[in-house]
Scaffold this active site. Structure first.
Site, PDB file in Angstrom:
ATOM      1  N   ASP A 124      32.564  30.805  37.136  1.00  0.00           N
ATOM      2  CA  ASP A 124      32.412  30.564  35.695  1.00  0.00           C
ATOM      3  C   ASP A 124      32.529  31.922  35.006  1.00  0.00           C
ATOM      4  OD1 ASP A 124      31.823  29.125  33.279  1.00  0.00           O
ATOM      5  OD2 ASP A 124      29.772  29.837  33.368  1.00  0.00           O
ATOM      6  N   SER A 125      32.614  31.881  33.674  1.00  0.00           N
ATOM      7  CA  SER A 125      32.636  33.132  32.922  1.00  0.00           C
ATOM      8  C   SER A 125      31.250  33.781  32.926  1.00  0.00           C
ATOM      9  CB  SER A 125      33.050  32.861  31.480  1.00  0.00           C
ATOM     10  OG  SER A 125      31.997  32.174  30.808  1.00  0.00           O
ATOM     11  N   TYR A 166      35.304  33.143  27.883  1.00  0.00           N
ATOM     12  CA  TYR A 166      36.593  32.576  28.274  1.00  0.00           C
ATOM     13  C   TYR A 166      37.169  31.713  27.146  1.00  0.00           C
ATOM     14  CZ  TYR A 166      36.624  33.843  33.272  1.00  0.00           C
ATOM     15  OH  TYR A 166      36.699  34.503  34.475  1.00  0.00           O
ATOM     16  N   CYS A 195      33.587  25.649  35.306  1.00  0.00           N
ATOM     17  CA  CYS A 195      33.837  26.111  33.945  1.00  0.00           C
ATOM     18  C   CYS A 195      34.894  25.179  33.359  1.00  0.00           C
ATOM     19  CB  CYS A 195      34.364  27.540  33.998  1.00  0.00           C
ATOM     20  SG  CYS A 195      34.952  28.176  32.422  1.00  0.00           S
ATOM     21  N   THR A 225      36.580  25.557  30.568  1.00  0.00           N
ATOM     22  CA  THR A 225      37.701  26.312  30.001  1.00  0.00           C
ATOM     23  C   THR A 225      38.687  26.686  31.106  1.00  0.00           C
ATOM     24  OG1 THR A 225      36.074  27.203  28.460  1.00  0.00           O
ATOM     25  CG2 THR A 225      38.234  28.257  28.491  1.00  0.00           C
ATOM     26  N   GLU A 279      23.417  32.786  27.515  1.00  0.00           N
ATOM     27  CA  GLU A 279      23.402  33.984  28.370  1.00  0.00           C
ATOM     28  C   GLU A 279      22.148  34.825  28.138  1.00  0.00           C
ATOM     29  OE1 GLU A 279      25.514  35.152  30.824  1.00  0.00           O
ATOM     30  OE2 GLU A 279      26.760  33.361  30.715  1.00  0.00           O
ATOM     31  N   CYS A 317      31.215  22.208  28.144  1.00  0.00           N
ATOM     32  CA  CYS A 317      31.144  23.622  28.549  1.00  0.00           C
ATOM     33  C   CYS A 317      29.897  23.706  29.409  1.00  0.00           C
ATOM     34  CB  CYS A 317      31.025  24.526  27.322  1.00  0.00           C
ATOM     35  SG  CYS A 317      30.543  26.233  27.713  1.00  0.00           S
ATOM     36  N   THR A 318      30.033  24.278  30.590  1.00  0.00           N
ATOM     37  CA  THR A 318      28.902  24.233  31.534  1.00  0.00           C
ATOM     38  C   THR A 318      27.655  24.938  30.995  1.00  0.00           C
ATOM     39  OG1 THR A 318      29.989  26.041  32.721  1.00  0.00           O
ATOM     40  CG2 THR A 318      30.205  23.826  33.650  1.00  0.00           C
ATOM     41  N   HIS A 319      27.849  25.891  30.085  1.00  0.00           N
ATOM     42  CA  HIS A 319      26.678  26.560  29.482  1.00  0.00           C
ATOM     43  C   HIS A 319      25.789  25.574  28.701  1.00  0.00           C
ATOM     44  CE1 HIS A 319      28.860  30.296  30.300  1.00  0.00           C
ATOM     45  NE2 HIS A 319      27.736  30.934  30.063  1.00  0.00           N
TER      46      HIS A 319
END
Ligand code: DGL
Length: 269
Positions: free
Chosen positions: A10-11, A42, A73, A75, A152, A184-186
């Protein structure tokens, strides 16, 4: 081959939503996780950059002897799942198709919302996949650039998170969706805020759940599912390990050591 680890990329920390699910469902598996924090977000990159990054990271993970790779991810899945599958011979699993299959099954009023990064939204990977399976479904999308830095930095329920979420979710609330894909996994880590704002009657689809089931299915079919022992985990970031560790500790509820991976040395294709 069963003993070989599974790679995740992932980013940043978003892909840990998939790792958490894998640890719950497949606790015997060994995990190699790669977070490309230095090149985040990303969502603001173009397709050729994203393909390059994804292939570089899979090369890095192959050196760790992975038997399969999950592009954790949305993206990177939207931009590079097809080229990655063409490029490598190990199984490569993305997060979009599993999420869509889940959402299509669960919507009653046939109105699905998607929140994702700018790239995933503009690339239309989600609406295309939904229309392919169920053309009668109406799809409504919005991108939410502020969410990734909030996750994050561990601001999962901060007042500013509620504030931006209210703005991002406004058009989707108006659209009377009954199912919302966290594309989006976040965003998996913002479920509490998102659910409170969109309304608790709206079903939230977290791609992590179905992606893990898909991973299990593929490993079983290939006869490479690890069924014994306890899995080991290794974590890498292109960012600053001490910074990443702080939020990762909250997410994983465990103090894992993160190692720095350098872009441009081990990551060169
Ligand atoms: N977590 C990623 C996704 O699922 C991307 C976040 C970013 O923009 O870096 O799309």
């Amino acid at each position: 081959m069963k003993e070989q680890p599974i790679g995740f990329l992932d980013s940043g920390l978003g892909g840990l939503s998939v790792v958490k699910e894998v640890k719950r469902l497949l606790p015997q598996e060994n995990i190699e996780y790669f977070a490309d924090n230095q090149r985040q977000p990303y969502g603001e990159k173009n397709q050729s950059e994203l393909i390059k990054y994804t292939l570089q990271i899979i090369y890095f993970l192959l050196k760790k002897n992975i038997k399969a790779c999950v592009i954790a991810c949305n993206t990177a899945t939207a931009a590079s799942l097809i080229p990655a599958k063409e490029h490598f011979s190990i199984p490569i699993i993305g997060v979009i198709q599993p999420a869509v299959e889940d959402a299509v099954k669960r919507t009653s009023n046939k109105r699905i919302g998607i929140i994702a990064t700018e790239f995933t939204t503009k690339n239309q990977a989600y609406p295309q996949e939904i229309k392919r399976i169920a053309p009668e479904i109406e799809v409504f999308s919005n991108f939410c650039p502020e969410f990734v830095p909030l996750v994050e930095t561990g601001k999962f329920t901060a007042p500013e998170t509620y504030q931006v979420a209210r703005e991002y979710l406004k058009p989707l609330k108006k659209a009377r969706i009954d199912t919302l894909i966290l594309g989006c996994t976040h965003y998996s880590f913002l479920k509490k805020v998102i659910s409170e704002i969109i309304g608790q009657e709206v079903i939230l689809i977290d791609p992590a759940v179905n992606t893990t089931l898909e991973l299990k299915k593929i490993l079983s079919q290939k006869g490479i599912l690890k069924e014994r022992g306890k899995g080991e985990e290794n974590y890498y970031t292109t960012g600053l390990p001490e910074k990443v560790e702080r939020t990762a500790k909250i997410i994983l509820n465990d103090n894992k050591k993160w190692r720095q991976a350098k872009v441009g040395s081990g990551l060169n294709i």
